[in-house]
Design a protein around this motif. Structure first.
Motif, PDB file in Angstrom:
ATOM      1  N   LEU A 188      59.890 -46.203  -2.261  1.00 45.85           N
ATOM      2  CA  LEU A 188      60.712 -47.306  -2.631  1.00 45.85           C
ATOM      3  C   LEU A 188      62.161 -47.137  -3.050  1.00 45.85           C
ATOM      4  O   LEU A 188      63.046 -47.897  -2.858  1.00 45.85           O
ATOM      5  CB  LEU A 188      59.767 -48.025  -3.729  1.00 45.85           C
ATOM      6  N   GLN A 192      64.753 -47.960   2.865  1.00 44.94           N
ATOM      7  CA  GLN A 192      65.101 -49.447   3.103  1.00 44.94           C
ATOM      8  C   GLN A 192      64.507 -50.241   3.984  1.00 44.94           C
ATOM      9  O   GLN A 192      64.654 -51.270   4.401  1.00 44.94           O
ATOM     10  CB  GLN A 192      66.621 -49.571   3.250  1.00 44.94           C
ATOM     11  N   ARG A 197      58.520 -50.353   2.607  1.00 40.80           N
ATOM     12  CA  ARG A 197      58.589 -50.864   1.364  1.00 40.80           C
ATOM     13  C   ARG A 197      57.485 -51.695   1.064  1.00 40.80           C
ATOM     14  O   ARG A 197      56.714 -51.386   0.155  1.00 40.80           O
ATOM     15  CB  ARG A 197      59.907 -51.560   0.866  1.00 40.80           C
ATOM     16  N   GLN A 201      54.733 -50.481  -1.790  1.00 41.47           N
ATOM     17  CA  GLN A 201      54.087 -51.453  -2.851  1.00 41.47           C
ATOM     18  C   GLN A 201      52.786 -51.586  -3.129  1.00 41.47           C
ATOM     19  O   GLN A 201      52.395 -51.738  -3.889  1.00 41.47           O
ATOM     20  CB  GLN A 201      55.289 -52.707  -2.734  1.00 41.47           C
TER      21      GLN A 201
END
Length: 226
Positions: A188, A192, A197, A201
């Motif tokens: 993370l 980008q 990401r 997450q």
């Protein structure tokens, strides 16, 4: 003045005495720690071989260390595939041995979730990178950010033990999931890419919940308890 006469045999005797003393001096002996070190190194593989999870752990760690990519996002994806495969393999082992309903439920959930995650990671690699999943990109430069978390996870997993297979699996999975959590935090921070990401997450959220569940099971099943 009287001058003592030193004969040749006397000189030879003195020289021999010096040689004997030198040979008997501590400096001529091998280091005292060498045998102990050799014994320690020899005992390490034996300690690993005593757990039913050793082979799966070794395969996972070796594959993760070898996996690299062109950037941090790709490297994370390539490392997470063998990472998840390791959890899958170890969960199948505990499913074969355990009689505990909660361990079976958690292990089955791990198998299903990690299988889904592996497929998702492979799709990302095939779509975004255009390379076969599991094949390391030449000259990849993304490994260094993950090295501390990988090393920490490996050490924690190898040292995690238990009085039985159930406790050992839960202890090792806590360290395993903590490693994924920390590596996902690195992804993370470094990547980008929206897909990376999102997956990172999701990994953090799922592994955090699983760690809490396994810790609760360990607390409810102390060594020597019923």
């Amino acid at each position: 003045m009287f001058n003592p006469i030193v004969t040749r045999p006397s000189l030879l005797l003195a020289g021999c005495s010096a040689l004997v003393l030198t040979a008997c001096s501590p400096a001529a002996e091998p280091p005292a720690t060498s045998k102990a070190e050799e014994s320690a190194h020899a005992s390490e593989p034996m300690a690993m071989a005593q757990t039913p999870f050793s082979a799966a752990e070794t395969r996972m760690h070796e594959a993760m260390m070898a996996a690299t990519g062109a950037d941090a996002g790709e490297t994370w994806a390539r490392k997470m595939i063998p990472h998840h495969q390791g959890a899958l393999d170890m969960s199948q082992i505990v499913l074969r041995d355990t009689q505990d309903a909660d361990i079976r439920r958690m292990a089955q959930k791990t198998v299903e979730m990690q299988t889904t995650d592996i497929a998702e990671l492979r799709r990302w690699l095939e779509t975004r990178v255009g390379a076969a999943a599991g094949a390391a990109a030449p000259g990849g430069g993304g490994e260094p950010p993950f090295a501390p978390a990988e090393t920490k996870m490996k050490d924690a997993m190898m040292s995690a033990t238990g009085a039985n297979t159930d406790r050992m699996w839960a202890s090792k999975m806590i360290a395993h999931h903590q490693g994924a959590l920390e590596m996902s935090q690195v992804a993370l921070r470094e990547s980008q890419d929206a897909g990376i990401r999102r997956m990172a997450q999701k990994t953090i959220e799922m592994q955090t919940a699983d760690i809490a569940e396994m810790r609760a099971w360990l607390a409810a099943h102390p060594v020597g308890g019923s």
